[in-house]
Design an enzyme around this catalytic site. Structure first.
Site, PDB file in Angstrom:
ATOM      1  CG  ASP A 159     126.627  48.825  32.382  1.00  0.00           C
ATOM      2  OD1 ASP A 159     125.947  49.740  31.891  1.00  0.00           O
ATOM      3  OD2 ASP A 159     126.152  47.710  32.669  1.00  0.00           O
ATOM      4  NE  ARG A 198     119.718  56.440  30.925  1.00  0.00           N
ATOM      5  CZ  ARG A 198     120.682  55.539  30.983  1.00  0.00           C
ATOM      6  NH1 ARG A 198     120.869  54.685  30.004  1.00  0.00           N
ATOM      7  NH2 ARG A 198     121.477  55.475  32.026  1.00  0.00           N
ATOM      8  CE  LYS A 220     123.247  45.642  31.791  1.00  0.00           C
ATOM      9  NZ  LYS A 220     123.727  46.356  32.988  1.00  0.00           N
ATOM     10  CG  ASP A 253     120.520  48.783  28.796  1.00  0.00           C
ATOM     11  OD1 ASP A 253     119.318  48.534  28.927  1.00  0.00           O
ATOM     12  OD2 ASP A 253     121.191  49.414  29.652  1.00  0.00           O
ATOM     13  CB  CYS A 307     119.779  44.729  29.713  1.00  0.00           C
ATOM     14  SG  CYS A 307     119.610  46.037  30.937  1.00  0.00           S
ATOM     15  N   GLY A 341     116.639  48.584  30.547  1.00  0.00           N
ATOM     16  CA  GLY A 341     116.472  49.261  31.835  1.00  0.00           C
ATOM     17  C   GLY A 341     116.111  48.227  32.881  1.00  0.00           C
ATOM     18  CG  ASP A 358     110.328  39.124  25.373  1.00  0.00           C
ATOM     19  OD1 ASP A 358     110.889  38.412  24.516  1.00  0.00           O
ATOM     20  OD2 ASP A 358     110.474  40.366  25.404  1.00  0.00           O
ATOM     21  CG  ASP A 398     118.029  49.205  35.750  1.00  0.00           C
ATOM     22  OD1 ASP A 398     118.835  48.325  35.395  1.00  0.00           O
ATOM     23  OD2 ASP A 398     117.760  50.193  35.051  1.00  0.00           O
ATOM     24  CD  GLU A 457     130.015  43.958  53.812  1.00  0.00           C
ATOM     25  OE1 GLU A 457     128.854  44.140  54.193  1.00  0.00           O
ATOM     26  OE2 GLU A 457     130.687  44.828  53.187  1.00  0.00           O
TER      27      GLU A 457
HETATM   28  C1  DGJ Z   1     120.090  50.340  32.340  1.00  0.00           C
HETATM   29  C2  DGJ Z   1     120.611  49.011  32.792  1.00  0.00           C
HETATM   30  O1  DGJ Z   1     119.597  48.216  33.282  1.00  0.00           O
HETATM   31  C3  DGJ Z   1     121.714  49.242  33.810  1.00  0.00           C
HETATM   32  O2  DGJ Z   1     122.137  48.032  34.351  1.00  0.00           O
HETATM   33  C4  DGJ Z   1     122.830  49.964  33.126  1.00  0.00           C
HETATM   34  O3  DGJ Z   1     123.378  49.155  32.134  1.00  0.00           O
HETATM   35  C5  DGJ Z   1     122.325  51.281  32.544  1.00  0.00           C
HETATM   36  N1  DGJ Z   1     121.161  51.081  31.728  1.00  0.00           N
HETATM   37  C6  DGJ Z   1     123.392  51.941  31.728  1.00  0.00           C
HETATM   38  O4  DGJ Z   1     122.948  53.042  31.083  1.00  0.00           O
END
Ligand code: DGJ
Length: 740
Positions: free
Chosen positions: A366, A443, A476, A478, A526, A528, A534, A548, A614
């Protein structure tokens, strides 16, 4: 035929297998809407009322016929300036500043197949019976033409809307509103179901009577937003999960949107949906066009569960694309909640090693791997690998992970820039800013002007250099702030009102280019978490990080709301550590897995840090997911409890389309000592059949399970040899298979 144009009656009727939709070319060429509901035919204009109503004006050409009014008739594409005072779908400012226009019917065209929209997401199909209807409306004096586009997908039971507006005149005009479509329902008391929320608390389901007022829901944030989702349902007040009339509207668009609803003075309920008209001031020079995004409509005569099934099928088979659309997605582990940006290559490899040993199939790295990105104040815009932090190149890291038998995925946030970045120092004008005004920060980052192709090109080049190097299997994508300071350094004063729409097209182009370059790539959306969840995004990403918030109990509510419009297979859902980072709540490891299986299923924690007990569960969970993924992702989904109201237990189930098996999931939300007996009523089983509980061997009659219900499971007492009620947050999965 799905589309019937009856020249004599002047009706145009659209038929899907179980629904019909009708419009009529009414007096003075007004295009009126007569019907949307279960299959019906003939000229349904008997539903229209032509009473002379005070203060409802008449078209000039109606002369003395004062019963003809755009203010009282149900209109197909209501237009500001036509005398209709209800929420408009269309509003135009002319070159002289006057607002108003009056669209009238011109022509109709029926085409084979379903249209597509260049540069925009759209429902697709190769269904032989699908057809496209184009109805052209025009205001000759204003020089405006509106082509209303309808896609009819009979087998899917879906109708799509869009509209293409063209300036055919000699003068420039400005669109103030150009919705994707509008629906006027002449009868009925309707409830609105909408899905509202906040960051880390998306898509709570709310049901409210529409009543005698106007309701506006939508987003002004440049994205579809965490706060309201561009999917709404209108339901008759008596509609439940399994009975009653309801219809859904899903906008395939990822930017600001609005949905205006209300019941007018004479009882017609209107819903208008499309691009948000605030911040939308779209100039059209002579010859130019604007294409409204697509809106998909479906109707159910048998309740909300069936309506969801229609949208689930549409999205999973006719919106999502690419090789991953029907494949089981790899069980992934994402390092974000384990490390944040504070990691080393060694740490990532240690997390990966344990994950691989326990059966995880993909490691996702990430935020924090690039530029000077050690916290969220710097680095966005500089997509160069921080080899010092990783201790190797990205190619080498990916290879080490592949050597462990896993795939490799990477996080990106292409639309953003930090002021503290090389990119911003070189190109400060690439960020959206209003000259002379300190920008609003989110941010501590700014939004890049994705309406400009040179900006998209540079980010694409930087990011694909890294993806090429590591041959990423997954990305991913974002997006971590709302858009403010809507001002491009290159658009002239006149064009800033186009910007948010052009920005969204830039994002779509970026994703299209990624998918063209890497045809096998699994792209996860993604913003946040679920700030851009959508149907538009799902055209590019077959899955979207749902929230998140990974707390299992909060997630049940988030996933519940999401499930009305979107299938489970689109919801990114992971098992994370406890106490949960958002809620501080502790839930059992098993419960977290049961909830994550109502999504894409994966992990979001360092598996080195969990107990041995676990750890032993991880391979079992992964095997359980693999065993049931087809049932979970392709079965029909039923919400068994209303988790917005029922605080005692949450339950949901999926049933194979042929009824052969089902998986019932139950999570106890609240436990009391010596509790009353509780039963969970199943849905969707084959009536009259019997089902075996695979774990206990017990045989159940399907009719009894759907009426009396499945008894809440009991658990052994910790000290005495008796069964007792389960504890708060315990979870159960009951696999039922049909007996011969
Ligand atoms: C927001 C995402 O939803 C999180 O999963 C992660 O990737 C952070 N941003 C990273 O900045």
């Amino acid at each position: 035929m799905p589309i019937l144009y009856n020249e004599q009656d002047q009706t145009i009727t659209l038929h899907t297998n179980h629904s019909s939709y009708q419009m009529k070319i009414g007096p003075c060429g007004l295009l009126v809407h007569t019907y949307y509901g279960p299959t019906a035919g003939g000229d349904m204009s008997w539903c229209l009322s032509f009473r002379d109503r005070g203060f409802s004006g008449n078209p000039y050409d109606a002369k003395t016929l004062r019963g003809i009014s755009a203010d009282t008739l149900p209109m197909e594409y209501p237009c500001e300036g036509s005398g209709d005072f209800r929420p408009p779908a269309f509003s135009l400012r002319r070159a002289n500043g006057a607002v108003g226009c009056d669209l009238r019917f011109r022509s109709v065209k029926i085409l084979p197949g379903k249209y597509s929209l260049p540069g925009l997401p759209a429902v697709y199909t190769d269904e032989a019976g699908a057809q496209t209807l184009e109805v052209t409306l025009a205001d000759e004096a204003a020089g405006i033409e509106a082509v209303l586009q309808y896609g009819v997908l009979p087998e899917l039971d879906v109708i799509t809307w869009s509209a293409r507006i063209t300036n055919r005149g000699a003068e420039p005009v400005v669109l103030q509103a150009a919705a994707s479509g509008a629906l006027d329902l002449v009868s009925g008391d309707w409830d609105l179901l909408h899905f509202y929320g906040r960051h880390a608390g998306e898509r709570a389901a709310a049901r409210t009577e529409i009543g005698q007022r106007e309701i506006l829901i939508g987003s002004r944030r440049g994205t579809s937003s965490h706060q309201q989702n561009p999917f709404v349902i209108l339901a008759r007040q008596d509609a439940t999960e399994l009975a009653g009339e309801c219809l859904g509207m899903s906008l395939l668009y990822s930017g600001s949107f609005s949905c205006n609803l209300g019941r007018d003075q004479f009882g017609t309920t209107r819903a208008v949906m499309g691009v948000q008209s605030e911040h939308f001031d779209y100039p059209l020079a002579p010859g130019e066009s604007f294409q409204a995004p697509e809106l998909a409509l479906a109707y159910s005569a048998s309740g909300l569960a069936h309506l969801s099934h229609l949208f689930h099928r549409m999205i999973s088979q006719h919106v999502c694309r690419g090789p991953w659309k029907n494949r089981r997605r790899p069980v992934l582990l994402n390092n974000w909640e384990a490390t944040g940006m504070d990691f080393t290559g060694e740490q990532i490899l240690s997390i990966a090693k344990t994950a691989a040993e326990l059966g995880v199939e993909m490691l996702v790295l990430d935020d924090g791997w690039f530029g000077a990105r050690n916290n969220d104040n710097a680095g966005l815009g500089d997509w160069t690998v921080n080899t010092e932090k990783l201790g190797c190149t990205m190619g080498e890291l990916a290879q080490k992970i592949r050597d462990m038998g896993m795939k490799f995925g990477l996080w990106i946030e292409p639309e953003m820039v930090n002021e503290d970045s090389e990119l911003f120092r070189r190109h400060p004008d690439w960020a959206l800013r209003i000259p002379g005004k300190p920008p609003v920060m989110g941010r501590n980052q700014l939004v890049l002007d994705f309406s400009r192709s040179e900006v998209v090109d540079e980010i694409f080049r930087q990011i694909t250099d890294v993806l090429d190097e590591c041959s990423a299997d997954y990305v991913k994508m974002d997006m971590n702030r709302s858009i403010t300071d809507v001002c491009s350094a290159v658009s002239g004063y006149q064009s800033q009102g186009k910007l948010l729409y052009q920005y969204v097209l830039g994002v779509y182009r970026f994703m299209d280019r990624l998918l063209e370059r890497y045809p096998e790539l699994l792209l996860e959306g993604c913003s946040g978490g679920g700030g851009r969840f959508d149907a538009g995004m799902l055209y590019y990403c077959p899955q979207i990080w749902c929230s998140d918030n990974t707390d299992a109990i909060d997630r049940i509510r988030i996933q519940y709301g999401t499930s009305f419009g979107y299938p489970l297979r689109t919801m990114g859902a992971h098992v994370s550590a406890v106490p949960n980072g958002d809620t501080r709540r502790r839930t059992p490891f098993h419960t977290r897995a049961v909830v994550a299986m109502a999504g894409t299923f994966g992990y979001e924690l360092d598996l080195n840090l969990i107990s041995d007990e676990e750890k032993a569960q991880v391979p079992v969970q992964i095997e359980t997911f693999k065993k049931h993924w087809n049932l979970l992702h392709n079965g029909l989904f039923y919400r068994l409890t209303d988790v917005m109201k029922n605080r005692q237990e949450a339950a949901w189930m999926t049933v194979a389309e042929d009824g052969s098996e089902a998986l019932v999931n139950i999570v106890v939300l609240d436990a009391t000592g010596n509790s009353p007996n509780r039963f969970i009523r199943c849905m969707g089983l084959t009536p009259g059949a019997s089902y075996r509980d695979e774990a206990s061997g017990r045989i159940y009659d399907a009719n009894a399970l759907m009426t009396l219900g499945l008894p809440m499971p009991t658990v052994p007492h910790p000290r005495w040899p008796v069964q007792v009620t389960p504890c708060e947050y315990d979870a159960f999965q009951i696999h039922l298979t049909i007996t011969d």
